[in-house]
Design a protein around this motif. Structure first.
Motif, PDB file in Angstrom:
ATOM      1  N   ARG A 205       0.820  -1.214   0.000  1.00 52.55           N
ATOM      2  CA  ARG A 205       0.000   0.000   0.000  1.00 52.55           C
ATOM      3  C   ARG A 205       0.851   1.260   0.000  1.00 52.55           C
ATOM      4  NH1 ARG A 205      -4.402   1.607   4.763  1.00 52.55           N
ATOM      5  NH2 ARG A 205      -4.831   3.719   4.017  1.00 52.55           N
ATOM      6  N   TRP A 206       2.042   1.181   0.611  1.00 54.35           N
ATOM      7  CA  TRP A 206       2.900   2.359   0.732  1.00 54.35           C
ATOM      8  C   TRP A 206       4.172   2.227  -0.111  1.00 54.35           C
ATOM      9  CZ3 TRP A 206       1.347  -0.332   5.308  1.00 54.35           C
ATOM     10  CH2 TRP A 206       0.236   0.229   5.963  1.00 54.35           C
ATOM     11  N   ARG A 207       4.165   1.303  -1.051  1.00 55.91           N
ATOM     12  CA  ARG A 207       5.399   0.998  -1.792  1.00 55.91           C
ATOM     13  C   ARG A 207       6.012   2.233  -2.453  1.00 55.91           C
ATOM     14  NH1 ARG A 207       9.537   0.480  -2.924  1.00 55.91           N
ATOM     15  NH2 ARG A 207      10.725  -1.116  -3.997  1.00 55.91           N
ATOM     16  N   SER A 208       5.189   3.161  -2.924  1.00 55.38           N
ATOM     17  CA  SER A 208       5.725   4.337  -3.614  1.00 55.38           C
ATOM     18  C   SER A 208       6.516   5.252  -2.685  1.00 55.38           C
ATOM     19  CB  SER A 208       4.591   5.129  -4.269  1.00 55.38           C
ATOM     20  OG  SER A 208       3.683   5.614  -3.290  1.00 55.38           O
ATOM     21  N   ASN A 209       6.353   5.071  -1.367  1.00 54.34           N
ATOM     22  CA  ASN A 209       7.076   5.893  -0.400  1.00 54.34           C
ATOM     23  C   ASN A 209       8.202   5.134   0.289  1.00 54.34           C
ATOM     24  OD1 ASN A 209       5.748   8.311  -0.771  1.00 54.34           O
ATOM     25  ND2 ASN A 209       4.241   7.955   0.838  1.00 54.34           N
ATOM     26  N   ILE A 210       8.490   3.920  -0.192  1.00 53.55           N
ATOM     27  CA  ILE A 210       9.578   3.114   0.371  1.00 53.55           C
ATOM     28  C   ILE A 210      10.681   3.011  -0.677  1.00 53.55           C
ATOM     29  CG2 ILE A 210      10.258   0.870   1.299  1.00 53.55           C
ATOM     30  CD1 ILE A 210       7.331   0.454   2.114  1.00 53.55           C
ATOM     31  N   TYR A 211      11.834   3.566  -0.363  1.00 54.38           N
ATOM     32  CA  TYR A 211      12.960   3.571  -1.296  1.00 54.38           C
ATOM     33  C   TYR A 211      14.039   2.622  -0.768  1.00 54.38           C
ATOM     34  CZ  TYR A 211      10.724   7.789  -3.111  1.00 54.38           C
ATOM     35  OH  TYR A 211       9.823   8.682  -3.651  1.00 54.38           O
ATOM     36  N   LEU A 212      14.338   1.585  -1.536  1.00 50.36           N
ATOM     37  CA  LEU A 212      15.330   0.591  -1.137  1.00 50.36           C
ATOM     38  C   LEU A 212      16.686   0.944  -1.739  1.00 50.36           C
ATOM     39  CD1 LEU A 212      13.217  -2.671  -1.579  1.00 50.36           C
ATOM     40  CD2 LEU A 212      13.559  -1.299   0.493  1.00 50.36           C
ATOM     41  N   ILE A 213      17.680   1.043  -0.876  1.00 53.30           N
ATOM     42  CA  ILE A 213      19.024   1.446  -1.302  1.00 53.30           C
ATOM     43  C   ILE A 213      19.977   0.269  -1.124  1.00 53.30           C
ATOM     44  CG2 ILE A 213      20.905   3.067  -0.926  1.00 53.30           C
ATOM     45  CD1 ILE A 213      18.878   4.970   0.317  1.00 53.30           C
ATOM     46  N   PRO A 214      20.556  -0.247  -2.199  1.00 50.63           N
ATOM     47  CA  PRO A 214      21.484  -1.375  -2.071  1.00 50.63           C
ATOM     48  C   PRO A 214      22.816  -0.940  -1.482  1.00 50.63           C
ATOM     49  CG  PRO A 214      21.418  -0.623  -4.338  1.00 50.63           C
ATOM     50  CD  PRO A 214      20.372   0.168  -3.607  1.00 50.63           C
ATOM     51  N   GLN A 215      23.419  -1.827  -0.696  1.00 50.33           N
ATOM     52  CA  GLN A 215      24.778  -1.590  -0.213  1.00 50.33           C
ATOM     53  C   GLN A 215      25.735  -2.104  -1.274  1.00 50.33           C
ATOM     54  OE1 GLN A 215      26.444  -1.791   3.752  1.00 50.33           O
ATOM     55  NE2 GLN A 215      24.578  -2.786   4.452  1.00 50.33           N
ATOM     56  N   LEU A 216      26.383  -1.215  -1.993  1.00 46.79           N
ATOM     57  CA  LEU A 216      27.305  -1.615  -3.052  1.00 46.79           C
ATOM     58  C   LEU A 216      28.591  -2.184  -2.471  1.00 46.79           C
ATOM     59  CD1 LEU A 216      26.768   1.378  -5.515  1.00 46.79           C
ATOM     60  CD2 LEU A 216      25.610  -0.850  -5.437  1.00 46.79           C
TER      61      LEU A 216
END
Length: 282
Positions: A205-216
């Motif tokens: 429901r809130w996916r558009s406000n969840i930003y996933l940042i990968p650890q490079l």
């Protein structure tokens, strides 16, 4: 309705004794008027604060610049209150001091806010409301270079453990989830093997406000491991900012396994790279 909810929350704010909101590194003027100004807030125990906690902000800054229409105007660490009641939580005075040393001596844009630390336990949703109130109501937000006023969007920054707890039934109240993820949003630092896809599916429901940042570059330094090293007399140099290492040594912190890791009445805790709050946020 959302504005009314925030108004009710801000009307009930009470500040700790001698509290003042720190904003000396908050950028009051947008560099790009086409961007939306945001402030990153990381809540957690920070016992002690590690380079990974600080590195999270830098990873988020890179991600924001390359993948979003946001502009970061400031970043805050908000140490949790002693009333969080996690076993062995080092007292707030030491945790705030260590975070302040880390931010002031290693960063040009991070700040520490002690509002949460020096009072009764505050839910994450209320902490974010506090930042929204201080930055947008008290300080008046920010401005473009032409003088146009802009409200700043407050966003939560945390490790992947946060999303895991948010997807667990009964850990967070639905109202707080909707407030945190719906009104504010979050940046999550992913960790290898953390199973983020399944966790975010339950929060669709809130996916558009969840930003996933990968650890490079993978980093698994945690406060728990640092405390274990300290209790065993092992070096933690280069795991923590040098000023924090010196502060721990000068104050004889984290030397034993008892309920207090400071000789008098210290306590300790861990955040696993973010803000894991394993208690009902209601």
């Amino acid at each position: 309705m959302a504005e009314e909810t925030v108004a009710r929350r801000t009307n009930s704010f009470s500040n700790p004794p001698n509290y003042s909101f720190i904003s000396h590194r908050l950028n009051k003027t947008l560099r790009d008027s086409n961007k939306q100004p945001i402030v990153l807030v990381a809540c957690g125990s920070f016992s002690p604060v590690t380079y990974l906690h600080l590195r999270m902000f830098e990873m988020a800054k890179d991600f924001v610049r390359q993948n979003t229409d946001f502009e970061i105007v400031g970043g805050y660490l908000s140490p949790v209150s002693d009333m969080y009641k996690k076993p062995g939580l080092l007292n707030a005075r030491h945790r705030v001091n260590m975070c302040t040393l880390a931010a002031e001596q290693t960063s040009s844009w991070l700040m520490i806010d002690s509002w949460e630390a020096f009072q009764s336990y505050q839910r994450t949703a209320v902490v974010l409301d506090h930042f929204d109130y201080e930055i947008n109501t008290v300080l008046g937000g920010v401005h473009t270079q032409s003088g146009e006023h802009r409200n700043v969007r407050v966003m939560l920054l945390a490790g992947s453990d946060l999303i895991s707890t948010m997807s667990e039934p009964g850990v967070w109240s639905h109202a707080d989830l909707d407030h945190i993820l719906g009104r504010y949003g979050t940046f999550i630092i992913e960790r290898a093997g953390s199973g983020m896809d399944q966790a975010t599916d339950s929060l669709a429901r809130w996916r558009s406000n969840i930003y996933l940042i990968p650890q490079l570059i993978q980093n698994d330094v945690s406060s728990t491991k640092v405390r274990l090293f300290l209790r065993r007399g092992l070096s933690v140099k280069y795991l923590l900012p040098a000023a924090v290492v010196e502060y721990i040594e000068e104050n004889n912190l984290y030397l034993d396994d008892g309920p207090g890791t400071e000789k008098d009445k210290g306590k300790d805790s861990d955040v696993s790279g973010g803000s894991s709050r394993k208690a009902l946020q209601s």
